[in-house]
Design a protein around this motif. Structure first.
Motif, PDB file in Angstrom:
ATOM      1  N   LEU A  55       3.358  -0.399  -6.333  1.00  0.00           N
ATOM      2  CA  LEU A  55       4.121  -1.020  -5.251  1.00  0.00           C
ATOM      3  C   LEU A  55       4.542  -2.419  -5.681  1.00  0.00           C
ATOM      4  N   PRO A  56       5.651  -2.929  -5.119  1.00  0.00           N
ATOM      5  CA  PRO A  56       6.024  -4.314  -5.420  1.00  0.00           C
ATOM      6  C   PRO A  56       4.934  -5.271  -4.955  1.00  0.00           C
ATOM      7  N   LYS A  57       4.821  -6.401  -5.630  1.00  0.00           N
ATOM      8  CA  LYS A  57       3.848  -7.421  -5.220  1.00  0.00           C
ATOM      9  C   LYS A  57       4.244  -7.948  -3.848  1.00  0.00           C
ATOM     10  N   ARG A  58       3.239  -8.299  -3.053  1.00  0.00           N
ATOM     11  CA  ARG A  58       3.510  -8.863  -1.736  1.00  0.00           C
ATOM     12  C   ARG A  58       3.711 -10.363  -1.862  1.00  0.00           C
ATOM     13  N   ALA A  59       4.625 -10.911  -1.063  1.00  0.00           N
ATOM     14  CA  ALA A  59       4.923 -12.341  -1.124  1.00  0.00           C
ATOM     15  C   ALA A  59       3.682 -13.178  -0.810  1.00  0.00           C
ATOM     16  N   LYS A  60       2.922 -12.764   0.199  1.00  0.00           N
ATOM     17  CA  LYS A  60       1.703 -13.507   0.553  1.00  0.00           C
ATOM     18  C   LYS A  60       0.532 -12.902  -0.196  1.00  0.00           C
ATOM     19  N   LYS A  61      -0.229 -13.761  -0.863  1.00  0.00           N
ATOM     20  CA  LYS A  61      -1.352 -13.302  -1.686  1.00  0.00           C
ATOM     21  C   LYS A  61      -2.408 -12.591  -0.843  1.00  0.00           C
ATOM     22  N   ILE A  62      -2.974 -11.530  -1.417  1.00  0.00           N
ATOM     23  CA  ILE A  62      -4.067 -10.796  -0.784  1.00  0.00           C
ATOM     24  C   ILE A  62      -5.334 -11.200  -1.528  1.00  0.00           C
ATOM     25  N   ARG A  63      -6.437 -11.274  -0.812  1.00  0.00           N
ATOM     26  CA  ARG A  63      -7.675 -11.662  -1.489  1.00  0.00           C
ATOM     27  C   ARG A  63      -7.986 -10.689  -2.627  1.00  0.00           C
ATOM     28  N   ASP A  64      -8.608 -11.186  -3.699  1.00  0.00           N
ATOM     29  CA  ASP A  64      -8.838 -10.331  -4.865  1.00  0.00           C
ATOM     30  C   ASP A  64     -10.286  -9.830  -4.904  1.00  0.00           C
ATOM     31  N   ALA A  65     -10.579  -9.070  -5.950  1.00  0.00           N
ATOM     32  CA  ALA A  65     -11.874  -8.374  -6.057  1.00  0.00           C
ATOM     33  C   ALA A  65     -13.067  -9.323  -6.166  1.00  0.00           C
ATOM     34  N   ARG A  66     -12.817 -10.599  -6.442  1.00  0.00           N
ATOM     35  CA  ARG A  66     -13.936 -11.544  -6.501  1.00  0.00           C
ATOM     36  C   ARG A  66     -14.653 -11.641  -5.161  1.00  0.00           C
ATOM     37  N   HIS A  67     -13.964 -11.280  -4.088  1.00  0.00           N
ATOM     38  CA  HIS A  67     -14.538 -11.353  -2.743  1.00  0.00           C
ATOM     39  C   HIS A  67     -15.122 -10.013  -2.302  1.00  0.00           C
ATOM     40  N   GLY A  68     -15.303  -9.100  -3.237  1.00  0.00           N
ATOM     41  CA  GLY A  68     -15.887  -7.803  -2.910  1.00  0.00           C
ATOM     42  C   GLY A  68     -14.903  -6.674  -3.184  1.00  0.00           C
TER      43      GLY A  68
ATOM     44  N   ILE B  29      15.489   0.950   4.438  1.00  0.00           N
ATOM     45  CA  ILE B  29      15.167  -0.388   3.947  1.00  0.00           C
ATOM     46  C   ILE B  29      13.684  -0.473   3.582  1.00  0.00           C
ATOM     47  N   TYR B  30      13.386  -1.431   2.714  1.00  0.00           N
ATOM     48  CA  TYR B  30      11.995  -1.794   2.424  1.00  0.00           C
ATOM     49  C   TYR B  30      11.743  -3.070   3.214  1.00  0.00           C
ATOM     50  N   LYS B  31      11.094  -2.914   4.374  1.00  0.00           N
ATOM     51  CA  LYS B  31      10.839  -4.087   5.215  1.00  0.00           C
ATOM     52  C   LYS B  31       9.820  -4.999   4.541  1.00  0.00           C
ATOM     53  N   PRO B  32      10.176  -6.269   4.363  1.00  0.00           N
ATOM     54  CA  PRO B  32       9.218  -7.187   3.742  1.00  0.00           C
ATOM     55  C   PRO B  32       8.090  -7.576   4.695  1.00  0.00           C
ATOM     56  N   TYR B  33       6.976  -7.997   4.127  1.00  0.00           N
ATOM     57  CA  TYR B  33       5.888  -8.616   4.874  1.00  0.00           C
ATOM     58  C   TYR B  33       6.461  -9.838   5.593  1.00  0.00           C
ATOM     59  N   GLY B  34       6.038 -10.060   6.835  1.00  0.00           N
ATOM     60  CA  GLY B  34       6.461 -11.265   7.554  1.00  0.00           C
ATOM     61  C   GLY B  34       7.755 -11.110   8.334  1.00  0.00           C
TER      62      GLY B  34
ATOM     63  N   LYS C  13       3.046  -7.894   9.835  1.00  0.00           N
ATOM     64  CA  LYS C  13       2.263  -7.985   8.609  1.00  0.00           C
ATOM     65  C   LYS C  13       2.315  -6.713   7.770  1.00  0.00           C
ATOM     66  N   SER C  14       3.039  -5.683   8.248  1.00  0.00           N
ATOM     67  CA  SER C  14       3.151  -4.433   7.497  1.00  0.00           C
ATOM     68  C   SER C  14       4.479  -4.383   6.770  1.00  0.00           C
ATOM     69  N   GLU C  15       4.510  -3.588   5.702  1.00  0.00           N
ATOM     70  CA  GLU C  15       5.696  -3.522   4.850  1.00  0.00           C
ATOM     71  C   GLU C  15       6.108  -2.073   4.656  1.00  0.00           C
ATOM     72  N   GLY C  16       7.248  -1.927   3.975  1.00  0.00           N
ATOM     73  CA  GLY C  16       7.590  -0.603   3.502  1.00  0.00           C
ATOM     74  C   GLY C  16       8.772   0.039   4.179  1.00  0.00           C
ATOM     75  N   LEU C  17       8.775   1.368   4.121  1.00  0.00           N
ATOM     76  CA  LEU C  17       9.924   2.172   4.503  1.00  0.00           C
ATOM     77  C   LEU C  17      10.216   2.081   5.995  1.00  0.00           C
ATOM     78  N   LEU C  18      11.438   1.694   6.300  1.00  0.00           N
ATOM     79  CA  LEU C  18      11.897   1.642   7.683  1.00  0.00           C
ATOM     80  C   LEU C  18      13.300   2.235   7.713  1.00  0.00           C
ATOM     81  N   LEU C  19      13.506   3.182   8.619  1.00  0.00           N
ATOM     82  CA  LEU C  19      14.816   3.804   8.780  1.00  0.00           C
ATOM     83  C   LEU C  19      15.539   3.108   9.923  1.00  0.00           C
ATOM     84  N   LEU C  20      16.830   2.825   9.704  1.00  0.00           N
ATOM     85  CA  LEU C  20      17.664   2.211  10.732  1.00  0.00           C
ATOM     86  C   LEU C  20      18.843   3.129  11.001  1.00  0.00           C
TER      87      LEU C  20
END
Length: 196
Positions: free
Chosen positions: A126-139, A13-18, A55-62
């Motif tokens: 990678l697929p976009k994350r549901a919760k926005k990540i801060r962008d390059a304007r913040h460094g 599975i691709y475990k979603p954020y959250g 808060k982590s995403e991605g590959l998870l084996l069940l």
């Protein structure tokens, strides 16, 4: 180790954020959380092989096969993560990560085992994350690959913080020979066997 198809069932599975890497909870404080059972009607006795924090995403084996779970969790299998870190990570920080850094684990100091770390060329596909990540304007930010064969709680996050580059997004992309490839967030694939 290849596990042939038996009466056991295996999923990628691709475990979603959250989402928590579990199927339910008796803890009343967690009743509002998202559990893996929301993604699919999984069989009884299903277990996650290793975990990804909420808060982590991605590959998870069940699997329903406890022996398979024990094997993958026994530190013999590499796990690769893509981490978006805060700042333009230095070669010195990468070398420290590779050699092992001191992190807190269960209230004690723990030195991580040597691992493989390198900068990625640009942003991974990678697929976009549901919760926005801060962008390059913040460094500046940097994507790195971290491959290790241990899995302490929140280990990659603690490691990057220990060298001064906190993790903003963490995606597990590989477990042994199993790769996330073009899976989408929340996707569930039943497989006949794992070849890790």
């Amino acid at each position: 180790m290849e596990v042939r198809k038996t009466s056991h069932r295996h999923f990628v599975i691709y475990k979603p954020y959250g989402y928590l890497s579990q199927f339910s909870s008796n803890d009343s404080k967690q009743q509002s959380k998202n559990f893996l059972g929301k993604l699919e009607d999984f069989p009884e006795n299903i277990m996650a092989i290793g975990r990804l924090d909420e808060k982590s995403e991605g590959l998870l084996l069940l699997t329903t096969d406890g022996k398979m779970s024990d094997f993958v969790n026994s530190q013999k299998v590499d796990k690769e993560y893509y981490a978006l870190v805060d700042g333009d990570i230095t070669e010195e920080a990468i070398e420290k990560l590779e050699g092992g850094v001191e992190i807190g684990f269960n209230g004690k100091k723990y030195k991580t085992k040597p691992c493989k770390v390198f900068k990625l060329n640009g942003e991974p596909d990678l697929p976009k994350r549901a919760k926005k990540i801060r962008d390059a304007r913040h460094g500046p930010t940097t994507w790195i690959s971290v491959t290790l064969n241990e899995g302490k709680f929140r280990q990659v996050r603690k490691m990057t913080s220990a060298v001064g580059f906190p993790t903003l997004r963490l995606v597990r992309v590989r477990v042994g020979n199993m790769h996330i490839k073009s899976m989408q967030v929340g996707e569930v694939i039943e497989v006949e066997s794992y070849n890790v």
